[in-house]
Every structure is written in structure tokens, then in C-alpha cells.
Design an enzyme around this catalytic site. Structure first.
Site, short mmCIF file in Angstrom:
data_model
loop_
_atom_site.label_atom_id
_atom_site.label_comp_id
_atom_site.label_asym_id
_atom_site.label_seq_id
_atom_site.Cartn_x
_atom_site.Cartn_y
_atom_site.Cartn_z
N SER A 189 -40.89 -32.23 48.93
CA SER A 189 -39.82 -32.58 49.85
C SER A 189 -40.37 -32.72 51.27
CB SER A 189 -38.69 -31.53 49.77
OG SER A 189 -37.52 -32.00 50.37
N GLU A 305 -32.78 -37.00 41.91
CA GLU A 305 -33.05 -36.17 43.08
C GLU A 305 -31.78 -35.70 43.77
OE1 GLU A 305 -35.99 -35.19 44.36
OE2 GLU A 305 -37.52 -36.57 43.61
N HIS A 377 -33.55 -32.82 42.50
CA HIS A 377 -34.52 -32.45 43.52
C HIS A 377 -34.86 -30.96 43.40
CE1 HIS A 377 -36.50 -33.11 47.40
NE2 HIS A 377 -35.93 -32.01 47.87
#
Length: 434
Positions: A189, A305, A377
């Protein structure tokens, strides 16, 4: 952790501790920094006790996912004096005479949350299985790390912290049994975004050799000038002598100003192009092309995600609470995933390969339980860093962890060790995209 031994490193004599099949040295200071100032590498000292984890950068202790998961920091304290690294080595490297591959972990958290020593990033299993050394980095976040009072000299401080940590690795990791000539930087990320920008930052030559980008939100880069201007106007009001609580309150106000950026407000704190050590935005494509032959790149992302954010993005939360998971919500998830993660990452990868760089893209497709948060995610984190902390989380892979985890860790370990890029898909877990 009871058994201990001293390691004589250039930074000083470090007391390390045995923890099962790994050895840890935690909370080692790599630099110091005054508020809103560049880091200064820490000089050698006589003795460092590596028993305690390093503190996290000051941050709001709240769960962004609306109570569906855990406190990301656990019991870690916070402090502005947070520039620390922790080293985890295999027990087999106890004599520190080996020369093992080194993976430097740069945590995510939208540049406002997280810490290198957070329990959710415990590298114990990764180190033990793959026979590598992991160095976990804590750096400055939010206003303290990337904005200050809005002036250019206050930009990119967190990135400069990471560069300072990489210099520490080059000077010291050999004493722990690591190979300073075989260093991979890896992040997820915002941490992946940081790794991508370290590739084109000044003063990083020969500090690392390979790059792992997991769920890099590269679609949030660029087109942020109005948002950055709005944030800087609010940040001008910050008194540099304010208390930490006042700084965090001001950060909330700055974040509200960033909402003019739309999707970009999701990671509004972060790198600023054109301020040291980064080139201007117009020069980044050429900079990444020039860097391509120097770094092999492994890029991964998850299939859905944006499902991760359903707990606190109002539009997602309303749809999810009504159980409208298909087709309306899935269309929204797919569209925003493409805008933030897929398209820009494909462009990054294509540019890297066309410029002569080696790389592979992986898609993590499923954990197989039909959960709404399947392939969301951060869904790769429990596989890379397994532990009890995940068991009450919506990201828990359950029984599938024992199958999927070793495969993903093997891919990371081989890449960090030899640069070997995966070419064979893992049915039900990983598709090879490039």
C-alpha cells in the site's frame, strides 16, 4: 525471549535476543530528527539493548474500518522520536558469519498509520521459512512526515527517513549475517508507493537492488496540485511548537481540506514531486525508465482491493449494509480498484519492461471462503506475516492460510534471495499477469 548474545556492529554493540527459531534486535535508532527537519544519521554508540520494539510515529488510534478489525498498533507506544529499525534473523545465522539476503520492510497505512514493529507485520515466519533477514523500518507520518507547515523543506521527510534507514542497513547488516549487496526493499500500500519513489529518489544509489510493490496505489499520484495547495494553506496555520495532540488535531483539519481531491484524499499525505529528493512530476516517467535496468521488480495486487474500504467509505458502507453485494457494489469495487491500483500499476510495469527492466506482476485472486472481503486490499498480509493477531480480523484466511501462505512467502523469499521471478501460477491463489 531469554537467551541473548551481543553483536558488534558499526552502530555499536547490540544485544540480540532469541525468540523461537529467530533472533531479534528491535528498536535500534538509525537517525534523529527535530520536528519538521531532515533526519541526521545516528552516530555509533557503545551499547544498544535490542529487547524492546521501537515506538510508532504519533497517530490517531482508531480503526478506519468501522470496528470490523483490530488496533493496527496493538500495544506499541508512540513518539516523535520514532526513527528505529528492527532486525530479525534466522536462528541458523546465530554466529553472524553468513551472508544472507536482506529484505527491508516499509509498512503501509496511507502515510498516516502503522509502524515497522506493529504485530501485524511480525516477520518471524517469513524469516524462519525463507532463511532471509528482515529489517523493519519505522518512519515519520502525516503532517510530521510529509507536510509540516506546507513549505517545501518540510516535504518528503518520511521518504528521507527511509533513505537514512537504508544507509543504516548498508553500514550494519553484515554484522547480523546479512549481505549488503543483496538488499530488496518491499512495501504494501503506502509502503509500496514509498518503494516505487525510492527507485527515483536522489541519494539512493547502491542502497538496494530489488523492489517488491504490493498493492501500490499508483493511481493516486499526479493531478493532486489543487489538493496539495488546499492542504498547504491550512498547514500554514500550524505552530511548529504545538503539542503532539495539537499537531494531530491540525492534521485532521488538513485532511478535511484535502477532500477537494476526491479519491486522492484517500492518501493525501505522501510524497511531493519537485521537492528533494524527488524529481518534478513531469520528469518521473524518464526517471523510472532510467532506473529500470538497475532494479528487478515484483508487483502484486489483490483482485478486489477496494472491498477492504467498505467499512468506512460512506457509499460502500451503505451498499454493504444493505447487502447489495452484486452487481451494484461489485461494479463500484471493480471500477475504483481499476482507477487506483490496476491501470497505473500496469503502466508502471509496461514502462519498466520497455526500458529494459525485469519484472513480474501477480494477482492474488481468492482465499476461497466466499467472504465479501475475499481478495481485498491487505488480504496478502496474513499470508506474509501470519500470527494470532489476524484471527479476529475479517482478513483472516482461516484454514487456507496453511496452503496459500507458504506459497506467497516462497515467492517473496526466492525473489529477495536470487531475483527469481515467478512464472508459474498458483491455482486458486495467484495468477501471473506479466
Amino acid at each position: 525471549m531469554n537467551a541473548w548474545q551481543n553483536v558488534d556492529a558499526p552502530c555499536g554493540r547490540v544485544r540480540t535476543y532469541v525468540d523461537g527459531n529467530v533472533i531479534r534486535a528491535r528498536g535500534i535508532r538509525y537517525a534523529r530528527a527535530q520536528r519538521f527537519a531532515h533526519p541526521v544519521d545516528e552516530p555509533p554508540v557503545d551499547f544498544i539493548d535490542g529487547d524492546e520494539p521501537g515506538p510508532a510515529n504519533p497517530q490517531r488510534r482508531r480503526d478506519p474500518n468501522a470496528g470490523m478489525t483490530f488496533d493496527q498498533l496493538g500495544g506499541l507506544p508512540t513518539s516523535e522520536d520514532c526513527l528505529r529499525v528492527s532486525v530479525t534473523t534466522p536462528l541458523s545465522a546465530a554466529d553472524h558469519s553468513s551472508s544472507l539476503p536482506v529484505l527491508v520492510w516499509i509498512h503501509g497505512g496511507a502515510y498516516v498509520a502503522g509502524a515497522g514493529d506493529a504485530e501485524i507485520y511480525d516477520p518471524h515466519t517469513l524469516v524462519e521459512e525463507q532463511n532471509i533477514i528482515v529489517v523493519s523500518v519505522t518512519y515519520r507520518l502525516g503532517v510530521l512526515g510529509y507536510l509540516g507547515t506546507g513549505s517545501s523543506e518540510h516535504s518528503n521527510l518520511g521518504l528521507l527517513d527511509q533513505i537514512s534507514a537504508l544507509r543504516w542497513v548498508q553500514r550494519n547488516v553484515a554484522a547480523f549475517g546479512g549481505d549488503p549487496g543483496n538488499v530488496t526493499i518491499a512495501g504494501q500500500s503506502a509502503g509500496a508507493d514509498a518503494c516505487a519513489h525510492l527507485m527515483i529518489a536522489e541519494a539512493t544509489d547502491d542502497l538496494f537492488h530489488r523492489v517488491i510493490l504490493a498493492s501500490a496505489p499508483l493511481g493516486l499520484a499526479g493531478g493532486t496540485e489543487p489538493m496539495n495547495w488546499a492542504m498547504a494553506k491550512v498547514a500554514e496555520k500550524i505552530d511548529p511548537e504545538s503539542s503532539v495532540d495539537e499537531i494531530l488535531a491540525a492534521q485532521e483539519e488538513v485532511h478535511r481540506a484535502a477532500l477537494v481531491g476526491g479519491l486522492h484524499a484517500g492518501m493525501c499525505f505522501g510524497v511531493h514531486y519537485g521537492d528533494y529528493p524527488l524529481p518534478a512530476k513531469s520528469e518521473t516517467d524518464d526517471a523510472w525508465s532510467r532506473a529500470a535496468r538497475r532494479y528487478d521488480v515484483l508487483m502484486t495486487r489483490t483482485e478486489r482491493e477496494i472491498a477492504f474500504f467498505a467499512g468506512f467509505v460512506p457509499a460502500f458502507r451503505r451498499l454493504h449494509s444493505r447487502r447489495l453485494t452484486s452487481p451494484m457494489l461489485e461494479s463500484l469495487i471493480s471500477g475504483i480498484t481499476s482507477a487506483v491500483y490496476t491501470r497505473a500499476s500496469k503502466e508502471f510495469y509496461d514502462r519498466h519492461r520497455m526500458a529494459g527492466g525485469q519484472g513480474t506482476r501477480l494477482l492474488i485472486v481468492s482465499r476461497g471462503d466466499g467472504s465479501f472481503f475475499d481478495a481485498a486490499h491487505s488480504g496478502d498480509l496474513p499470508l506474509l506475516f501470519p500470527g494470532d493477531v489476524w484471527h479476529d480480523s475479517f482478513l483472516d484466511y482461516g484454514a487456507a492460510t496453511a496452503i496459500a501462505g507458504p506459497e506467497l512467502r516462497r515467492i517473496w523469499g526466492r525473489f529477495a534471495g536470487t531475483g527469481e521471478l515467478p512464472r508459474v501460477l498458483v491455482p486458486g491463489l495467484i495468477d501471473i499477469l506479466g
